[in-house]
Write a protein that holds these residues in place. Structure first.
Motif, PDB file in Angstrom:
ATOM      1  N   THR A  90       0.840  -1.190   0.000  1.00 10.66           N
ATOM      2  CA  THR A  90       0.000   0.000   0.000  1.00 10.66           C
ATOM      3  C   THR A  90       0.878   1.245   0.000  1.00 10.66           C
ATOM      4  OG1 THR A  90      -0.181   0.197   2.410  1.00 10.66           O
ATOM      5  CG2 THR A  90      -1.768  -1.253   1.297  1.00 10.66           C
ATOM      6  N   ALA A 126      -1.012  -0.823  -4.244  1.00 11.87           N
ATOM      7  CA  ALA A 126      -2.232  -0.085  -3.935  1.00 11.87           C
ATOM      8  C   ALA A 126      -1.839   1.338  -3.588  1.00 11.87           C
ATOM      9  CB  ALA A 126      -2.972  -0.730  -2.763  1.00 11.87           C
ATOM     10  N   SER A 152      -4.044  -1.364  -7.873  1.00  4.83           N
ATOM     11  CA  SER A 152      -5.445  -1.082  -7.577  1.00  4.83           C
ATOM     12  C   SER A 152      -5.517   0.247  -6.847  1.00  4.83           C
ATOM     13  CB  SER A 152      -6.036  -2.196  -6.705  1.00  4.83           C
ATOM     14  OG  SER A 152      -7.360  -1.896  -6.318  1.00  4.83           O
ATOM     15  N   GLN A 153      -6.330   1.157  -7.345  1.00  7.88           N
ATOM     16  CA  GLN A 153      -6.469   2.446  -6.680  1.00  7.88           C
ATOM     17  C   GLN A 153      -7.234   2.254  -5.379  1.00  7.88           C
ATOM     18  OE1 GLN A 153      -7.943   5.613  -9.189  1.00  7.88           O
ATOM     19  NE2 GLN A 153      -6.650   7.055  -8.073  1.00  7.88           N
ATOM     20  N   THR A 154      -6.600   2.622  -4.269  1.00  6.15           N
ATOM     21  CA  THR A 154      -7.142   2.305  -2.950  1.00  6.15           C
ATOM     22  C   THR A 154      -6.837   3.407  -1.958  1.00  6.15           C
ATOM     23  OG1 THR A 154      -6.693  -0.054  -3.373  1.00  6.15           O
ATOM     24  CG2 THR A 154      -7.198   0.591  -1.098  1.00  6.15           C
ATOM     25  N   THR A 171      -6.779   3.624   1.821  1.00  4.19           N
ATOM     26  CA  THR A 171      -6.813   2.674   2.938  1.00  4.19           C
ATOM     27  C   THR A 171      -7.642   3.168   4.120  1.00  4.19           C
ATOM     28  OG1 THR A 171      -4.733   3.546   3.824  1.00  4.19           O
ATOM     29  CG2 THR A 171      -4.594   1.640   2.335  1.00  4.19           C
ATOM     30  N   GLN A 225     -12.831  -0.034   0.409  1.00  6.18           N
ATOM     31  CA  GLN A 225     -11.828  -0.041  -0.658  1.00  6.18           C
ATOM     32  C   GLN A 225     -10.718  -1.048  -0.363  1.00  6.18           C
ATOM     33  OE1 GLN A 225     -10.455   3.670  -2.354  1.00  6.18           O
ATOM     34  NE2 GLN A 225     -12.241   4.783  -1.572  1.00  6.18           N
ATOM     35  N   VAL A 226     -10.363  -1.201   0.905  1.00  6.72           N
ATOM     36  CA  VAL A 226      -9.340  -2.192   1.276  1.00  6.72           C
ATOM     37  C   VAL A 226      -9.863  -3.599   1.002  1.00  6.72           C
ATOM     38  CG1 VAL A 226      -7.895  -3.089   3.131  1.00  6.72           C
ATOM     39  CG2 VAL A 226      -8.326  -0.633   2.973  1.00  6.72           C
ATOM     40  N   LYS A 266     -11.949  -4.402  -1.306  1.00  5.77           N
ATOM     41  CA  LYS A 266     -11.876  -4.567  -2.766  1.00  5.77           C
ATOM     42  C   LYS A 266     -10.447  -4.866  -3.198  1.00  5.77           C
ATOM     43  CE  LYS A 266     -15.905  -1.715  -3.887  1.00  5.77           C
ATOM     44  NZ  LYS A 266     -16.393  -0.448  -4.500  1.00  5.77           N
ATOM     45  N   LEU A 267      -9.488  -4.303  -2.487  1.00  5.65           N
ATOM     46  CA  LEU A 267      -8.085  -4.605  -2.791  1.00  5.65           C
ATOM     47  C   LEU A 267      -7.781  -6.075  -2.542  1.00  5.65           C
ATOM     48  CD1 LEU A 267      -5.119  -3.849  -3.377  1.00  5.65           C
ATOM     49  CD2 LEU A 267      -4.925  -3.143  -0.961  1.00  5.65           C
TER      50      LEU A 267
END
Length: 286
Positions: A12, A36, A58-60, A62, A67-68, A70-71
């Motif tokens: 990340t 990420a 992956s655009q995230t 945190t 969204q995490v 989805k990561l």
């Protein structure tokens, strides 16, 4: 685990700075990498692929748990497993506690503390599964020398320091909570690092350059030490010798104050000092 060959490493905050260095080091050691970042990471991915890395992104954000999650799903869909999570995303704010804008402080804690928790929470089941299959399973949290004490910097970064103290607590508790599942947890604690942002600061401000440049390490040096530490099972991976003096002073002061406590008058005097039976302490679990 002695190498990272074919391991799946998630980083990340991996588009720039220490995160990109971690991604590059992981790839150089044979890992497949998922980056990420809240920012666009395509430039980083293209650079890594040009060097032969197997990498995606992956655009995230945190600070957003959904969204995490989805990561985690994107990583499994792309690579089928997770072995190492570099919990690196973070932001910084300068200033004393009483001077920092509360909204800026909230954003910092949302990313540096809550975001770190989100990543641990979301990836823990996948890491436990990896360990159960006999595969490597590790979390590397990026703290700072600020996790080891209050650095003697002229410019205070008080909310940042507080967030990095929290990173130490998250790491220590995660190590305890995941140990029995075969998941290792380490804390990376670098000092000043010549990231893109710090390099720009040094170029623009001669006073900052004079104060920081003599102590700053290269991102690649920090990343190499990070993965070496993970392989060794090091709990706190300190990278900069200049952190030693104030960190040791802080540790000595802390221990001096704790050792000033009187011993209890009874069979549990040493229950928590490592010399007695902690199972008989009234605060012990089990």
């Amino acid at each position: 685990m002695s190498t990272f060959t074919d391991a799946v490493v998630v980083v990340t905050g991996g588009a720039t700075g220490i995160g990109l260095a971690l991604a590059r080091e992981a790839a150089a050691r044979g890992a497949r990498v998922m980056i990420a970042d809240v920012e666009d990471a395509r430039t980083a991915v293209e650079s890594l692929r040009a060097d032969g890395a197997t990498v995606d992104w992956s655009q995230t954000d945190t600070s957003d748990y959904s969204q995490v999650k989805k990561l985690t799903e994107a990583t499994i869909e792309r690579f089928g497993a997770v072995n190492v999570v570099c919990n690196n995303a973070g932001v910084g704010v300068a200033g004393a506690l009483q001077d920092v804008d509360p909204d800026e402080a909230k954003r910092l804690f949302d990313v540096n503390v809550l975001g770190m928790f989100h990543v641990i929470h979301a990836f823990a089941p996948l890491l436990k599964e990896a360990a159960a299959r006999g595969e490597p399973a590790y979390i590397l949290n990026t703290g700072s020398e600020h996790s080891l004490g209050v650095p003697p910097h002229v410019m205070p970064m008080s909310t940042y320091t507080a967030s990095k103290y929290a990173a130490l607590g998250l790491t220590d508790t995660a190590r305890r909570d995941l140990k029995d599942f075969g998941v290792g947890v380490s804390l990376l604690t670098p000092g000043w690092v010549r990231t893109e942002r710090i390099s720009a600061l040094l170029a623009a401000d001669p006073h900052a350059a004079a104060a920081i440049a003599p102590f700053a390490q290269e991102p690649a040096e920090v990343a190499a030490a990070a993965f070496d530490g993970v392989l060794k099972g090091t709990a706190v991976i300190a990278t900069n010798p200049h952190s030693r003096a104030f960190a040791m002073e802080h540790a000595r002061d802390l221990m001096a104050d704790i050792q000033a406590l009187p011993l209890l008058d009874g069979p549990n005097d040493h229950a928590h000092d490592g010399t007695g039976d902690a199972s008989r302490c009234p605060f012990s679990q089990g």
